[in-house]
Each structure stands twice: as C-alpha cells, then as structure tokens.
Design a protein around this motif. Structure first.
Motif, PDB file in Angstrom:
ATOM      1  N   LYS A 547       0.843  -1.207   0.000  1.00  0.00           N
ATOM      2  CA  LYS A 547       0.000   0.000   0.000  1.00  0.00           C
ATOM      3  C   LYS A 547       0.874   1.253   0.000  1.00  0.00           C
ATOM      4  CE  LYS A 547      -4.015   2.131   2.071  1.00  0.00           C
ATOM      5  NZ  LYS A 547      -5.237   1.906   2.820  1.00  0.00           N
ATOM      6  N   ALA A 548       1.930   1.231   0.812  1.00  0.00           N
ATOM      7  CA  ALA A 548       2.855   2.368   0.870  1.00  0.00           C
ATOM      8  C   ALA A 548       3.494   2.616  -0.487  1.00  0.00           C
ATOM      9  CB  ALA A 548       3.919   2.124   1.932  1.00  0.00           C
ATOM     10  N   ASN A 549       3.831   1.561  -1.187  1.00  0.00           N
ATOM     11  CA  ASN A 549       4.451   1.678  -2.503  1.00  0.00           C
ATOM     12  C   ASN A 549       3.499   2.307  -3.514  1.00  0.00           C
ATOM     13  OD1 ASN A 549       6.690   1.085  -4.379  1.00  0.00           O
ATOM     14  ND2 ASN A 549       5.176  -0.287  -5.307  1.00  0.00           N
ATOM     15  N   ASP A 550       2.207   1.884  -3.454  1.00  0.00           N
ATOM     16  CA  ASP A 550       1.196   2.460  -4.356  1.00  0.00           C
ATOM     17  C   ASP A 550       1.036   3.954  -4.097  1.00  0.00           C
ATOM     18  OD1 ASP A 550       0.780  -0.002  -5.477  1.00  0.00           O
ATOM     19  OD2 ASP A 550      -1.017  -0.469  -4.294  1.00  0.00           O
ATOM     20  N   ILE A 551       0.992   4.327  -2.826  1.00  0.00           N
ATOM     21  CA  ILE A 551       0.838   5.740  -2.464  1.00  0.00           C
ATOM     22  C   ILE A 551       2.034   6.544  -2.941  1.00  0.00           C
ATOM     23  CG2 ILE A 551       0.800   7.351  -0.502  1.00  0.00           C
ATOM     24  CD1 ILE A 551      -0.894   5.257   1.006  1.00  0.00           C
ATOM     25  N   LEU A 552       3.209   5.989  -2.728  1.00  0.00           N
ATOM     26  CA  LEU A 552       4.434   6.673  -3.109  1.00  0.00           C
ATOM     27  C   LEU A 552       4.516   6.868  -4.624  1.00  0.00           C
ATOM     28  CD1 LEU A 552       6.760   7.878  -1.567  1.00  0.00           C
ATOM     29  CD2 LEU A 552       7.971   5.689  -1.731  1.00  0.00           C
ATOM     30  N   THR A 553       4.115   5.844  -5.372  1.00  0.00           N
ATOM     31  CA  THR A 553       4.115   5.927  -6.838  1.00  0.00           C
ATOM     32  C   THR A 553       3.172   7.028  -7.307  1.00  0.00           C
ATOM     33  OG1 THR A 553       4.601   3.567  -7.020  1.00  0.00           O
ATOM     34  CG2 THR A 553       3.688   4.654  -8.969  1.00  0.00           C
TER      35      THR A 553
END
Length: 906
Positions: A547-553
């Motif tokens: 989830k953190a990766n999706d937000i960061l992207t």
C-alpha cells in the motif's frame, strides 16, 4: 477630492480594516504555545470551559482569541492543517458579521471553522450555507473531525431527507445546507399543523459561502411553495401556433437589453385576425394579451441551451451565472408553459402560490449574518444597502503571481474562435493546462466541436454534464489538460496544479494506528520521497508495504506533473466572452494563481458577442473599418477595455435595480407574512386561542353595532339587520329592545347585551364539550381557516401585482398603489378570517367521542393530507347545515392537492 483627503488622513478602508484585525491576530498567536502544550482531553475540554464563562456573563468577543487559538490547534492535530494569520483575519471578519473577500485557494472552508466554533458556543445553532448539496456534505464531513474533537455536533441538510433526520440536523450545534433548503424549510415550518413538525430553530447566525452567488445572483428569484391551479393549458398551444406567423420589425420589436418584446399596432391587428377576435385589448381578452407577450418572449428572447435545456420531456432552467441546471424551478407568469409549448413537451398547469419569500427577506431573519467569497467588493454597495453587510478584503497568504493580459477583440466570432484555437494549441504544446470559460451551454458545445475537429482532447463541463463536475475540475490542472466550463461550474473545488492529488485520499483513508505509518504519511505530505521510501521498508507486513508503494508511486507521478505545469507557467484561463457582471469574470480569473502559484489569463471578444453587440460596438467597428484591418487582426487597447467595463457597470446597475424592485414589492408581503406567521406560531406554541376567539367575537359585535346602530335614537336603528347578522353567526338573540331604549347610553347597552350573551354562549359550549377537546377544536379550526385565508390572500396579491403596472398610465406610482391596495386586501382577509373562525367555533358540535389528533402527532410532507386538521375529529361538525358549505383546508395550509417547491424567475 474629499475622499482623497480622508484617505490621506485616515488611510483607505482596506488599511483601516487591517489595522483593526492585526492586534487581535497577534493576541491569538501569543496563545499558540500554551494551546500546543495541552493534552487532547485538555484541549477538548476548552469547549465546556468557554460555555461556563459565557453563562457567567462573558461575551463571545471576550473569549475570541482563546477560542480561535483552540480551533487552530485542533485543526492542526486532526487535519494536519494550521490556520494562516490571514485566515484568522477572515474568521474575525466573519464573526463581526461582515463579508470576508478571500482569493480562490486561500482556504475559506477552513477559515469559517473559527467563526463557526465561536458562535456555536452560544448554543443557538450556526447555519453554514453553500450553493449545492455536494459542497454542503463535502465541507461538513471535511471539517467534522475538528468539531467532534471539540465536542460540538454537526448536522447536514440534503434535498431528499426524511423529516426526522432533517429535524435532527437542525438541532445540532452546527448545520450545513444549501440556501434553497434553508428557505424552503422555513416556509414549510410555517405550514405545519403541530409544533413538533417544525424542523428549524431560531435564526441566530449564518455564514454564507459564495455569498455573492447566493445573496446577489440568486436573489432575483423568490422561493415559492405552490400548488397547481385549475386553469386549462390549451391556451398555450393555441397561442404558440401564431408566433411563427409574426414578423420582427413589423408585428413586434425586440429589446435585447431589457430582454423583452413589444407588440406594434400592426402586430396587434395581425394577432386579432389570426385569433378571429375584434379587440385584443377588450377586458375579456386581457389574459390573451399576457400569453401572446409571454409566447413572444419564449420564442424570440429565450434560447434553448442558453437559458434552458430540454431533458426527459422537461424544460429545465439553466442558471445564467453558474451554468448549472435549476431542477424543480419554473419561470413564473405562464412563461414556463410558453416554453413547454414552444418545445412540444407536456405543458404543466400554472401554479398557485401557497407560501413565498425572497432570499433577501429570509437571510435578514438572522440575528447575525456573514459571508465569504473571492469576489464581493464590486457589489459592496448592494451588500450594504440590502443586507447591512460590509465587505472586508483579506490579503492573500502569498502574493498573487498570475499575469492578467489585456483583452483581444476581433471583428467576427469566427475570427475569435480561430485565435482561441491557436492559443489552446500553443498551451498544449508546452504542456500548460487551460481552463476555457464560456457564458452558455451553446457556446461551450460550439467550441468543443471545433476542438474535436482539430484533434485536441478536452473535457466539457456544463449543465448537461454536471455529474462529474468535481472530478473534471479537480483534474483541470494536469499537464496539457483542456477543460471547457460554463461560467463558474466547479466552483468550490480547487484546481490543483498537476491534477487531483489521489495519494492524499489514500493517506487519509489509511487509519491504522501504527507509528511507522504516521511517520510515512508525514514524509509523503512533505514530499520527502526518499525518506518515505526508507520508512516504508520498516513496515511490518507485505500488505502495508504494498500500500505504501502504491501511495508513493501516485505521489511521485503527481509531483512530476506538478513540476511540469509550474515550468509551463501554471494554469491558463481563457475567457471566450465577457460576462455581464465584472464579478463573474473575476471569479473565472481567480481559478488561476492560487496560493502564490504561477498562472495567466486572457479574454477573447468579438464585436458579435452579446455584450459588445447590445452595448455599442459600432464605434470600435468603425475604427477597424477606417484602419482597414485585415481579417484575423485583433484590437488590444485600453479604450476597448474601458468601453467593456462601462457596459458591464450599466448591466450591473440594471440587475441591482431588478433585485431592489423585487425586494420593495416583497417587503409589502413580508410585513403581512410576519403578522400571519406570528399568529400561527402563537397557536402552535400553545397560546390562548380561547382568549383570541373571544376577542374576535367582541371586535365583530362592536363593529356591527357601530354600523347598524348609528345615532342616539334607537328607533332609527337597523334592528332587523343586527338581529339577522347575530343569529346568522349562530348566536341566540336575547335582547330586550325596550330596556335598551330606556338606557342613558343605548349604543353601549346594546353592545353589552350582545357581547355578554355571545361570551356566555361561547363559554357554556366550551364547558359542555370539555376543556381538552374544545382546546383542540379551537386550535385546529383556527389554523385551518388562517391557512386557507392566507392562501387566498396570496392568490389575490399575485393577481394584484400582475396588473398593478397599469396604474402608471394614470400617472400613479405602481409600488405605492400596490402597498395601498395590498393593505386593504390584507385587512379584508383578516376580517374574513376572524368572522369565519368565530362562526365555525360558535356552530361546531361534537356528536361522538373520537381519538384526539394530538395523540398521533404524525408528520406528513407539505402537500399531503395532514392528519392534524379538525376534519380528523370525525364527530365534530357544524351545528348549522349552512356552515357545512364553508371552505375548509387541512391542517398544513393546503388541500390534498400536490404542492411543489420551486424558485420563481423574473
């Protein structure tokens, strides 16, 4: 000259306002550290402490600095948003009962929380007014974490709410809703049959968002609750068929400035010939004259996809200022039916007014009123004269960087659109987003077709495609985005450079209580992506890391887009035409350059534009001809800009006169409305109806005695007339004429005899029926007859107003005559009401025991048969058969006919 001297001595109004506001802001800021040191429970308990201090005699002004500092700290903790100093200024201005003019993007929604919280502490309810249901719900949900944290309740009014939910929303400390809902609820509250059915509380304090739109633009159209009349709709079809046969210039003249048409003598003769009548202006044909005039306006002045649209077999009005559809509202005086006949859709019957009020008179009910908008200063005079509101201009937090270019004027609309297309292409090539403002649906669709033919991708936002309004306007800041919007569609939603920040929604929805997640969120909000990426590796599950990766992207994509737009020059505003009001043009420009962002704007005009054509483009056209300017060549000169500004000022003045004229007439009705609503409320709140009924009875007897018993000689009195009237009222005649004649004051003696007999009869009847049942009978009969007579009076006043202009031919002032004749009509309506109430109460009898309606207290919407009326007392009926023919209505002020809520257009 005097104003210049005063400005030198005392400073401009803007400078004086800042001088008053700045010391208070300094005082608030001095409390910031002490508020920051409080724990969450301690900060929350501030509300209780403030209420205790108010109860002991302190005022809201006394606690303002501490209250504002409390809200600032609560907003920081719950929303991660800290009020700027200029927002503090805006909040103080709102609390003082002024209009805060704040530029687009300055955070008016957050600013309002300061004044809302402070005034909610009084416990009387604060109303926040928005332009549509979406914004009411969005703003309420957005700011609720602050209010919840500070232990204040929040309610939201939406169009299709159940009665109990609506009442609960109004009982909250803070209520969000639209101007229409507040106004209609006020009218409905004054049509209910039981006090428990009312939803609103006292009108204490209101903050009006987009105050210029609500109190200026929409103030030309009163709120009306109406029911259908019995008139046939065939006449509209009949009249509609003759309009295409009339020739402009011969049969009628068109006045585009006044948006009106005028029949010529030849035209009158032509209409008489077509309709087969001798004299169109004969008394029996007055109705036809009116409908011919309205049909002409429908065909020749009102344009489809400009003033209205046709959807699903209905003619729906388009708001000329916002471009939004005004569903449920209808033009008045048969104009809407004329449009329906023109478009070949089902024609609705004309309606009869049951209750009405203008926005001016509704909002003047509040003890304190304030508002906020980005554009109010140009209408400061009207705000002060009509609402006693001053405009305080709040400086921006960061200076505006937008570059406003001079207008470009072309000879023809075709040349103008060619230039617009070229500019849009230039912006797209350098990835600069463009917001294209148009003044009508028709023009937005013309431009959309041209863009499609040129292969330019774009979004269209107008009244036909308003469902995705917030989404379209939020993404209007993406690189190379082209968005066409009618006027200020999308108002209330920020255009963020780079497009919608979807990653922020993901951050807000991630509610897990994990300190690593909180640290990650903070890093993303600060755009420290390297640190955020490092923090995400410490998350304790793959799901969280994903989830953190999706937000960061998502955040990185937005940041890249944002930087591209900044480099391209920010959002470019491209106006395709000047609006009648300068304020609307300023609103369009204000969409760009928020919070110090770069931006630019330019308006394109042609001599064929309505404003230019109607208000004198001949001089400019002459200059272009003399200079032999080639096709496609534009004029860019201060003279042109000044000419446009003068035209706009003239139109603004004309529109102000229309609103002022509307208010002057409604003020007559407002004084009458106040009297009627006060009488209703006294009855609903358990007032002494017996006392009122006995007082009515005494007044009527006194008036009748004065009329029939003139002079000191009883032998000359109209005894038969007096006896017939008294018995006709349902009272027993027990007068000893010989005793009256022997009296020293025969007039007083006959009055005392009749009054004593009437009061005794009335009291004996009350005692015989029983106090509880009698009290309920009095209450319901009083309300039903009051509502019926008020409805009939409104009908009479509507007709009076429609025809009062004719007194102008006799060199009389129509407004003065309207006031005089309106007073006479109202006086007569009150007298008829008193007679009817007394007559019914004197005659009514209860012949069998029945369940009391008050035990049910059930609510039904206005327009349905209410169960609170006296008809529900199944055993209650008039003793005298003649009374059964008396017109009676149900307790809600209407019959079983369906009523509708609408806005009346002038």
């Amino acid at each position: 000259m005097i104003q210049k001297i005063l400005r030198v001595l005392f400073g401009s109004k803007y400078e004086r306002d800042l001088k008053r506001l700045t010391p208070i802001v300094v005082q608030i800021n001095s409390l910031e550290e002490s508020m920051r040191s409080l724990s969450d429970p301690e900060l929350s308990s501030q509300t209780r402490k403030f209420k205790e201090r108010l109860a002991k005699g302190e005022t809201l002004d006394d606690i303002l600095p501490e209250a504002f500092a409390t809200v600032r700290e609560a907003a920081l903790r719950k929303l991660g948003m800290r009020h700027f100093d200029v927002q503090m200024m805006g909040g103080i201005s709102l609390h003082w009962g002024n209009i805060s003019e704040m530029k687009t993007g300055e955070g008016k929604t957050l600013t309002s929380t300061l004044a809302i919280y402070l005034n909610a502490l009084a416990g009387k309810g604060v109303h926040v007014v928005t332009v549509n249901d979406y914004l009411a719900r969005r703003d309420a949900l957005w700011m609720t974490p602050i209010y919840d944290f500070l232990d204040l309740s929040v309610g939201i009014i939406q169009h299709d709410m159940e009665h109990d939910d609506r009442k609960k929303a109004y009982s909250a400390d803070i209520t969000y809703g639209t101007n229409n809902e507040y106004g209609f609820d006020y009218l409905r509250d004054n049509m209910v049959s039981h006090i428990d059915h009312k939803v609103q509380r006292a009108h204490y304090f209101a903050i009006v968002d987009e105050v210029d739109s609500i109190l200026i633009d929409e103030a030309r159209t009163p709120l009306i609750i109406s029911g259908p009349s019995d008139e046939s709709t065939d006449k509209y079809t009949r009249i509609d068929k003759i309009i295409p046969k009339l020739i402009e210039g011969e049969d009628y003249e068109k006045d585009e400035k006044a948006k009106n048409t005028l029949m010529t003598e030849k035209g009158v003769a032509h209409v008489e010939e077509i309709l087969g009548i001798e004299n169109l202006y004969a008394p029996q044909n007055v109705d036809l004259v009116h409908h011919v005039h309205q049909a002409l306006k429908a065909h020749k002045i009102f344009q489809r996809d400009v003033d209205y649209v046709v959807q699903n077999g209905e003619v729906i009005i388009v708001d000329e200022f916002t471009g939004r559809l005004m569903s449920g509202r209808r033009y008045s005086d048969g104009l809407h039916q004329a449009l329906e006949a023109k478009e070949g859709v089902p024609i609705a019957r004309e309606s009869q007014t049951l209750a009405s009020i203008t926005f001016q008179n509704y909002f003047r009910l509040y003890e304190k009123l304030s508002g906020m908008t980005g554009t109010a200063d140009t209408e400061a005079e009207e705000f002060h004269k009509i609402y006693n509101l001053d405009v305080i201009v709040i400086p921006p937090n960061v200076p505006v960087q937008r570059k406003d270019a001079a207008d470009r004027v072309y000879r023809t609309e075709k040349e103008k659109f060619t230039a617009i297309l070229n500019e849009i292409k230039d912006c797209r090539d350098k990835k600069q987003p463009v917001l294209v403002g148009t003044i009508s649906i028709e023009k937005s669709e013309v431009l959309a077709r041209l863009l499609a033919q040129a292969g330019i991708a774009h979004n269209v936002l107008n009244a036909k495609f308003h469902e995705k309004e917030a989404e379209i306007i939020a993404n209007a800041g993406k690189p190379a985005a082209v968005t066409i919007a009618t006027n200020m569609a999308g108002r209330g939603t920020d255009i963020v450079l780079g497009g919608a920040q979807l990653f922020k929604e993901s951050l807000e929805s991630w509610k897990e209580s994990d300190p690593v997640i909180s640290e990650f969120k903070e890093a993303v909000v600060r755009a420290d992506f390297e640190r955020a990426e490092s923090i995400s590796q410490r998350l304790d599950s793959q799901t969280k890391k994903s989830k953190a990766n999706d937000i960061l992207t998502s955040a990185k994509i937005w940041r890249k887009n944002h930087d591209e737009v900044l480099e391209a020059g920010g959002l470019h505003i491209l106006g395709t035409e000047r609006h009648e009001a300068r304020r609307i043009d300023n609103q369009l420009r204000g969409r760009s350059g928020r919070q110090g962002d770069p931006g630019s704007s330019r308006f394109y005009l042609s001599l064929q534009d309505d404003l230019m054509r109607i208000f004198g483009s001949d001089r400019i056209a002459g200059i272009m001809e003399r200079l032999k300017m080639p096709e496609g060549q534009e004029i860019e000169h201060p003279m042109v800009s000044n000419a446009i500004a003068r035209a706009q000022k003239r139109v603004e003045g004309h529109n102000f006169d229309i609103r002022k004229h509307l208010l002057e007439y409604d003020d007559v009705m407002n004084r009458q409305r106040i009297v009627i609503y006060k009488m209703r409320n006294e009855v609903l709140e358990g007032g002494d109806v017996t006392g009122q009924a006995k007082s009515f009875l005494e007044e009527m007897i006194e008036a009748q005695v004065v009329t029939t018993c003139e002079g000191g000689n009883p032998n000359g009195w109209e005894w038969d007339v007096l006896k017939e009237w008294f018995e006709g009222l349902g009272l027993p005649w027990k007068v000893d004429q010989d005793e009256i004649k022997k009296s020293k004051n025969p007039q007083l003696a006959i009055f005392d005899s009749l009054n004593n007999a009437a009061q005794t009869f009335y009291q004996e009847k009350a005692d015989r029926i029983g106090a509880d049942v009698w009290k309920l009978l009095e209450r319901n009969i009083f309300l039903d007859i009051l509502d019926h007579r008020w409805k009939e009076h409104l009908y009479s006043m509507d007709h009076l107003r429609e025809g009062i202009w004719t007194v102008g031919y006799g060199e009389k002032n129509p407004l003065v005559e309207y006031k005089l004749q309106g007073f006479r009509l109202f006086d007569q309506a009150i007298e008829n009401m008193k007679y009817e109430i007394v007559s019914f109460l004197v005659r009514v009898e209860v012949t069998e025991k029945t369940q009391l309606p008050e035990e049910k207290k059930e609510y039904k919407k206005v327009g349905q048969e209410l169960t609170g009326g006296f008809q529900e007392l199944q055993g209650a009926k008039p003793k005298n058969p003649a009374a059964e023919a008396m017109p009676v209505t149900s307790g809600g002020g209407g019959s079983s006919e369906r009523k509708t809520s609408r806005r009346k257009r002038k």
